[in-house]
Design a protein around this motif. Structure first.
Motif, PDB file in Angstrom:
ATOM      1  N   PHE A  12     -10.999   1.196   9.646  1.00 23.21           N
ATOM      2  CA  PHE A  12      -9.675   0.574   9.608  1.00 23.21           C
ATOM      3  C   PHE A  12      -8.613   1.622   9.890  1.00 23.21           C
ATOM      4  O   PHE A  12      -8.802   2.816   9.653  1.00 23.21           O
ATOM      5  N   ARG A  13      -7.493   1.116  10.407  1.00 27.00           N
ATOM      6  CA  ARG A  13      -6.331   1.964  10.675  1.00 27.00           C
ATOM      7  C   ARG A  13      -5.225   1.594   9.700  1.00 27.00           C
ATOM      8  O   ARG A  13      -4.924   0.418   9.525  1.00 27.00           O
ATOM      9  N   GLY A  14      -4.613   2.605   9.090  1.00 21.91           N
ATOM     10  CA  GLY A  14      -3.493   2.344   8.200  1.00 21.91           C
ATOM     11  C   GLY A  14      -3.843   2.644   6.752  1.00 21.91           C
ATOM     12  O   GLY A  14      -4.811   3.344   6.437  1.00 21.91           O
ATOM     13  N   LYS A  15      -3.046   2.072   5.840  1.00 24.81           N
ATOM     14  CA  LYS A  15      -3.161   2.373   4.419  1.00 24.81           C
ATOM     15  C   LYS A  15      -3.752   1.201   3.665  1.00 24.81           C
ATOM     16  O   LYS A  15      -3.356   0.055   3.839  1.00 24.81           O
ATOM     17  N   VAL A  16      -4.745   1.497   2.791  1.00 23.57           N
ATOM     18  CA  VAL A  16      -5.311   0.518   1.862  1.00 23.57           C
ATOM     19  C   VAL A  16      -5.270   1.153   0.481  1.00 23.57           C
ATOM     20  O   VAL A  16      -5.996   2.126   0.217  1.00 23.57           O
ATOM     21  N   GLY A  17      -4.444   0.619  -0.392  1.00 25.65           N
ATOM     22  CA  GLY A  17      -4.295   1.238  -1.702  1.00 25.65           C
ATOM     23  C   GLY A  17      -3.736   2.639  -1.578  1.00 25.65           C
ATOM     24  O   GLY A  17      -2.645   2.841  -1.058  1.00 25.65           O
ATOM     25  N   SER A  18      -4.530   3.613  -2.020  1.00 23.68           N
ATOM     26  CA  SER A  18      -4.078   5.008  -1.992  1.00 23.68           C
ATOM     27  C   SER A  18      -4.744   5.817  -0.895  1.00 23.68           C
ATOM     28  O   SER A  18      -4.618   7.044  -0.862  1.00 23.68           O
ATOM     29  N   VAL A  19      -5.495   5.140   0.003  1.00 24.11           N
ATOM     30  CA  VAL A  19      -6.187   5.876   1.063  1.00 24.11           C
ATOM     31  C   VAL A  19      -5.704   5.429   2.437  1.00 24.11           C
ATOM     32  O   VAL A  19      -5.183   4.326   2.601  1.00 24.11           O
ATOM     33  N   TYR A  20      -5.913   6.312   3.419  1.00 18.45           N
ATOM     34  CA  TYR A  20      -5.504   6.059   4.801  1.00 18.45           C
ATOM     35  C   TYR A  20      -6.743   6.128   5.691  1.00 18.45           C
ATOM     36  O   TYR A  20      -7.636   6.955   5.476  1.00 18.45           O
ATOM     37  N   GLY A  21      -6.781   5.262   6.683  1.00 18.95           N
ATOM     38  CA  GLY A  21      -7.876   5.276   7.639  1.00 18.95           C
ATOM     39  C   GLY A  21      -7.366   5.476   9.053  1.00 18.95           C
ATOM     40  O   GLY A  21      -6.278   5.000   9.402  1.00 18.95           O
ATOM     41  N   ILE A  29     -12.223   8.005   9.958  1.00 22.05           N
ATOM     42  CA  ILE A  29     -11.900   8.950   8.895  1.00 22.05           C
ATOM     43  C   ILE A  29     -11.094   8.232   7.810  1.00 22.05           C
ATOM     44  O   ILE A  29     -10.197   7.441   8.111  1.00 22.05           O
ATOM     45  N   ILE A  30     -11.423   8.509   6.562  1.00 19.32           N
ATOM     46  CA  ILE A  30     -10.660   8.002   5.426  1.00 19.32           C
ATOM     47  C   ILE A  30     -10.211   9.197   4.606  1.00 19.32           C
ATOM     48  O   ILE A  30     -11.023  10.072   4.276  1.00 19.32           O
ATOM     49  N   ARG A  31      -8.947   9.260   4.270  1.00 21.49           N
ATOM     50  CA  ARG A  31      -8.423  10.378   3.493  1.00 21.49           C
ATOM     51  C   ARG A  31      -7.422   9.872   2.461  1.00 21.49           C
ATOM     52  O   ARG A  31      -6.894   8.759   2.578  1.00 21.49           O
ATOM     53  N   GLY A  32      -7.163  10.684   1.477  1.00 23.13           N
ATOM     54  CA  GLY A  32      -6.141  10.369   0.496  1.00 23.13           C
ATOM     55  C   GLY A  32      -4.761  10.703   1.023  1.00 23.13           C
ATOM     56  O   GLY A  32      -4.602  11.282   2.106  1.00 23.13           O
ATOM     57  N   ALA A  33      -3.754  10.316   0.272  1.00 21.36           N
ATOM     58  CA  ALA A  33      -2.375  10.606   0.664  1.00 21.36           C
ATOM     59  C   ALA A  33      -2.135  12.111   0.662  1.00 21.36           C
ATOM     60  O   ALA A  33      -2.654  12.841  -0.200  1.00 21.36           O
ATOM     61  N   ARG A  34      -1.398  12.562   1.645  1.00 20.65           N
ATOM     62  CA  ARG A  34      -1.092  13.993   1.714  1.00 20.65           C
ATOM     63  C   ARG A  34      -0.099  14.362   0.613  1.00 20.65           C
ATOM     64  O   ARG A  34       0.865  13.635   0.354  1.00 20.65           O
TER      65      ARG A  34
END
Length: 211
Positions: A12-21, A29-34
């Motif tokens: 997925f692209r964009g933000k889901v909850g506190s993670v970004y894809g 790639i999935i990462r947390g907020a910077r």
């Protein structure tokens, strides 16, 4: 909001909850907020940010000129439009730092028009009785009536001006009224360039001087 790609098992692209894809070179790639860094910027980072800010402000003030002058240079399908190409040119070729490490625009290195035609030579500008007097050396290659002269006036902090086909390229000189949109108290840098009005081609601009 995120956008799901390739069904329920896709990325997925964009933000889901506190993670970004996002997708990087074909991998999801999935990462947390910077987190905002508390470290002070390095000297190189600080100078880079100053340059970015200066480029943004300067190009925004003269956007009308750059949108026209770089229109024929953009490539179909490229992520860079005319304005972005101009910003890249200003950042890489035009902006420098003075002795106090303040960003400055080297106007003599600025191209407000870009293209494959040979730019005007011997370009000069003066002001007489409230009118702009331009001179250049005619190029025999551009003796046909289809070749015209474009004029641009660029400033650091005031509105720019763009005048099209003000004379034939073969004339070697012309006189035009000072554009009404210019601030009479401001300093403007003057550029001219050739325009093939039939085939749709520009020359790089030639720097004339200051009015």
């Amino acid at each position: 909001m995120a956008i799901l790609e390739d069904g329920p098992n896709g990325g997925f692209r964009g933000k889901v909850g506190s993670v970004y894809g996002y997708n990087l070179k074909g991998q999801w790639i999935i990462r947390g907020a910077r987190r905002k860094s508390n470290k002070p910027p390095t000297e190189a980072q600080r100078l880079h940010r100053q340059k970015m800010k200066a480029v943004g402000q300067f190009c925004a003030e003269n956007k009308a000129v750059f949108d026209f002058g770089y229109e024929l240079k953009k490539e179909k399908g490229s992520k860079y439009g005319a304005f972005q190409l101009a910003q890249k040119h200003v950042f890489n070729d035009v902006l420098a730092f003075d002795a106090a490490y303040n960003p400055v625009v080297s106007f003599e290195n600025l191209n407000v028009f870009v293209g494959d035609l040979t730019p005007p030579e011997g370009a000069k500008v003066s002001v007489n009785d409230g009118r702009i007097c331009l001179e250049w050396t005619p190029n025999p290659t551009y003796d046909d009536e289809i070749y015209k002269l474009n004029l641009a006036c660029v400033s650091l902090k005031d509105f720019c001006s763009l005048k099209l086909a003000i004379a034939s390229a073969r004339d070697g000189q012309c006189v035009v009224d000072i554009p009404v949109e210019l601030n009479q108290k401001a300093e403007y840098h003057v550029y001219i360039g050739y325009w093939d009005t039939y085939r749709g081609a520009f020359s790089n601009s030639a720097y004339c001087g200051i009015i």
